[in-house]
Design an enzyme around this catalytic site. Structure first.
Site, PDB file in Angstrom:
ATOM      1  CG  ASP A   1      -2.156   0.899   0.965  1.00  0.00           C
ATOM      2  OD1 ASP A   1      -2.155   1.651  -0.021  1.00  0.00           O
ATOM      3  OD2 ASP A   1      -3.094   0.865   1.777  1.00  0.00           O
TER       4      ASP A   1
HETATM    5  C1  BGC Z   1      -4.965   3.384   0.266  1.00  0.00           C
HETATM    6  C2  BGC Z   1      -5.243   2.327  -0.763  1.00  0.00           C
HETATM    7  C3  BGC Z   1      -5.193   2.930  -2.146  1.00  0.00           C
HETATM    8  C4  BGC Z   1      -3.816   3.533  -2.347  1.00  0.00           C
HETATM    9  C5  BGC Z   1      -3.613   4.116  -3.731  1.00  0.00           C
HETATM   10  C6  BGC Z   1      -3.702   4.174  -0.049  1.00  0.00           C
HETATM   11  O1  BGC Z   1      -3.617   5.307   0.747  1.00  0.00           O
HETATM   12  O2  BGC Z   1      -4.855   2.774   1.534  1.00  0.00           O
HETATM   13  O3  BGC Z   1      -6.497   1.748  -0.520  1.00  0.00           O
HETATM   14  O4  BGC Z   1      -5.460   1.950  -3.099  1.00  0.00           O
HETATM   15  O5  BGC Z   1      -3.649   4.556  -1.397  1.00  0.00           O
HETATM   16  O6  BGC Z   1      -4.348   5.251  -3.929  1.00  0.00           O
END
Ligand code: BGC
Length: 730
Positions: A286
């Site tokens: 993530d």
């Molecule tokens: C979130 C994810 C998301 C990623 C990309 C992160 O802050 O936890 O769910 O897919 O960002 O935007």
């Protein structure tokens, strides 16, 4: 289009007589192509495949991305913040033509509940109990995203969520394990179809693997304490269901799971996901989660973070660039092996081959009118919105509004467009959203006059609009108060300590009620709400969630009776936030009699509205439940049936929820476990039979704290409505 490109490539080879390398041969087996390509790659090229950068301006506040102009042509993936295929194609051209091997980039984006046509938030979709609508919605989202240059969405989120203070409850399918599993599979089918290489299909990404929703006190980015038993019986099953449905990729969460942050959790990512479940796609970390291992107190340096995350099994580094900066040195030092790198690269390439990116790296640049907001897409969005709204109260049959000559629409949500999109709304634009006012004016044209006053904003202290709101309410036969939360009050990093509607809106409602007019309240939110105050002043309550682009049409259709409400809650609405965590399938407690019941001294122990609750304009009566046998062997089959009669004069859809209970088990089990649901139209005055086919191992069995599935002999209870029938596994 895709077929044509393959043919052209074939012709080119045939005419020049040049022999293309095996990995470029679209007719060869994917595994052979991967082997051939990996064999040709340098270490540097391999490592670049394991990195994801961003392209375009980032609009997601918690992800502080930038426009990256100097992205290497060999990069594995980009988060694509543009919404035109042209920018993507230009970047892809660099990858295809300026890199030595011409490996296409995979472009990812958070397409969570629609891209430009916005569907209800996933939590609302679950309340429709109609996974087919989710499949269709994801299919539309895939088509729109694909035609704007996206190959891969970071969705669905299948974190079973039992704490509505946590803002991300809006992104998943509620508190129940089975519901999350069913909607997860529907979403994956919608995005990927049967063959991801087809036009308009994109790869799915199950997230956030696993247990993220257990965030302590509903806060974000904090510690999560999950026992092995709960991990296996609650948090992992929707992921396993997603793997079975063919999810191409997963995202590991950035939470600290029981003292081992997931980005570093080899047990989850390698032992469970890859070794046990056999997943052959890849895992992306993530945003920032690898570097965050330092914040979480696991490692001291970025290099150690890269080593730990890579050894845990994260193949792709999202936005951190710690793989790009450190994997080569780690390889030279023998801290990671070439075999691991090759496996990681192969997994990334496998998804690219399966998407058909080598054959079709570019997206046709079509005009906007062919890309999004197509009539068929809007039809699905309206239906999904209508089916996901939940009628919580309807005293004296105030709804549907059929006879009123003047209807007053009052409140901050009445003429709003932006907030209906909900959080994580892709590239959805407020101007495309049908407001409640617009929807009502169209719905009641020639039948009733719609009058409107805002009354107050979503929050604050400005009550100067109250007098006008009361005047408008007095001029009407019925008042519709449009209240609730803004979209940005839920989603990532949007935790709340209470679940109430702001005081100013509750005061407005009290003033409206004091006019003596019947008051219908529409409540919007991205999480369950505390509804005591609303309930006190409402004759009817329709919870509309954040319904998306067709909000106004769906609301108006439900208020007029063109639609009959059929949503039921997929997440419990607590009486107060003090009851959290509260969910339907707790384990039974020790004492349950007389004074010793462990009750709260100041409030009820019951929720305001339980899981599965929701009213209709029709009235349904359940006949007696029957089971085909009262004994069954582990490998046998049996079924339970119930006939539901619509005893009203209005056609309506009913969802029947089938639960089981194992009353005595060495590993104690919840008081009820949902195992099947089905939604059907039951015509006025007619009956429909609903059937639950019971496969004992699948539906009655359980899992232990090591993830081993078992089925005990003995009594089980099958439950539907308020009926319970016992059967025995012999
Ligand atoms: C979130 C994810 C998301 C990623 C990309 C992160 O802050 O936890 O769910 O897919 O960002 O935007």
């Amino acid at each position: 289009m895709k077929k044509c490109l393959i043919f052209c490539a074939f012709l080119a080879v045939a005419c020049t007589g040049a022999k293309e390398p095996l990995y470029k041969d679209a007719t060869a087996d994917i595994e052979d192509r991967i082997e051939d390509l990996v064999g040709r790659m340098t270490v540097e090229e391999k490592i670049l495949q394991l990195n994801q950068y961003t392209l375009g301006t980032n609009t997601i506040e918690q992800n502080i991305g930038e426009l990256v102009s100097e992205v290497p042509a060999e990069i594995g993936s980009l988060i694509y913040f543009g919404d035109e295929a042209v920018v993507r194609n230009a970047m892809q051209k660099r990858a295809m033509e300026d890199s030595r091997l011409g490996i296409p980039i995979i472009f990812g984006h958070d397409v969570i509940h629609g891209y430009i046509t916005i569907f209800p938030i996933p939590l609302a979709q679950a309340c429709s109990w109609n996974p087919e609508l989710t499949r269709l919605g994801c299919e539309v989202a895939a088509q729109e995203a694909y035609s704007c240059g996206i190959d891969w969405t970071f969705s669905p989120m299948v974190d079973v969520a039992r704490d509505p203070r946590w803002g991300r409850v809006m992104e998943g399918y509620g508190e129940d394990v089975y519901t999350n599993s069913v909607f997860c599979q529907a979403a994956i089918k919608g995005y990927q179809g049967d063959d991801m290489s087809q036009e308009n299909r994109i790869a799915a990404c199950l997230k956030h693997f696993a247990g993220y929703a257990a965030s302590e006190a509903g806060m974000d980015y904090v510690y999560t304490e999950v026992s092995d038993q709960t991990l296996w019986d609650t948090y992992l099953p929707p992921f396993e269901a997603g793997i079975k449905a063919g999810a191409a990729t997963l995202m590991s969460g950035f939470h600290n799971l029981s003292a081992t942050p997931v980005a570093a959790n080899r047990f989850l990512i390698t032992e469970v996901l890859k070794n046990r479940w056999g997943h052959d796609g890849y895992v992306v970390s993530d945003w920032g989660s690898i570097k965050q291992l330092i914040n979480q107190g696991m490692v001291e340096t970025e290099k150690e973070a890269a080593e730990t995350a890579f050894n845990a099994g994260n193949e792709m580094d999202m936005a951190d660039q710690v793989y790009a900066n450190n994997l080569k040195a780690l390889l030279d030092e023998g801290k990671i092996s070439m075999k691991q790198i090759d496996d990681a690269v192969s997994r990334v390439l496998r998804v690219k081959f399966r998407l058909g990116l080598f054959e079709n790296p570019y997206v046709e640049e079509k005009p906007e009118s062919e890309r999004y907001l197509l009539p068929h897409s809007l039809e699905i969005a309206e239906k999904a919105a209508a089916e996901s709204m939940v009628l919580l109260k309807n005293e004296n049959a105030v709804l549907p509004i059929e006879k009123a000559k003047t209807i007053a629409l009052i409140g901050p949500m009445a003429d709003d467009q932006d907030e209906h999109r909900g959080n994580w709304c892709g590239r959805g634009r407020g101007e495309d959203v049908i407001s409640i006012l617009q929807g009502m004016e169209k719905e009641y044209k020639g039948k009733a006059r719609i009058v409107h006053a805002e009354g107050c904003g979503f929050e604050g202290e400005d009550r100067s609009g109250f007098a006008e709101a009361v005047r408008v309410a007095r001029s009407a036969d019925v008042v519709v108060a449009c209240l609730g939360h803004e979209a940005g009050w839920s989603g990532e990093n949007h935790s709340r300590s209470t679940l109430e509607i702001p005081q100013i809106q509750e005061d407005l409602l009290a003033a409206l009620k004091a006019t003596g007019k019947p008051v219908v309240v529409l409540t919007a939110s991205g999480r369950p709400l505390e509804m005591r105050e609303v309930d006190e002043h409402a004759d009817a309550i329709l919870h509309i969630w954040h319904p998306g682009t067709c909000a106004g049409y769906a609301v108006a259709g439900l208020l007029s009776g063109r639609y009959n409400p059929s949503g039921k809650l997929a997440m419990t609405f607590p009486y107060t936030a003090g009851q959290i965590p509260i969910y339907y399938n707790r384990r039974p407690k020790a004492r349950n009699e007389g004074w010793f019941q462990g009750l709260y001294e100041d409030i009820t122990n019951d929720p305001m509205y339980p899981f599965g609750y929701g009213l209709s304009y029709s009235k349904f009566e359940y006949g007696p439940m029957t089971v085909s046998a009262d004994k069954v062997s582990a490998d046998g089959k049996l079924y339970a049936e119930v006939t539901v009669k619509n005893v009203s004069d209005r056609d309506g859809m009913e969802t029947v929820h089938w639960y089981i209970n194992d009353p005595y088990s060495k590993i104690t089990r919840p008081v009820k476990e949902l195992k099947f649901f089905e939604k059907k139209l039951v015509k006025a005055g007619e009956s429909e039979t609903f059937r639950f086919e019971i496969d004992p191992k699948r539906d009655l069995g359980f899992v232990n704290s090591k993830g081993e599935k078992y089925l005990d002999k003995g009594e089980y209870r099958i439950m539907v409505g308020d009926q319970t029938v016992s059967i025995n596994v012999i």
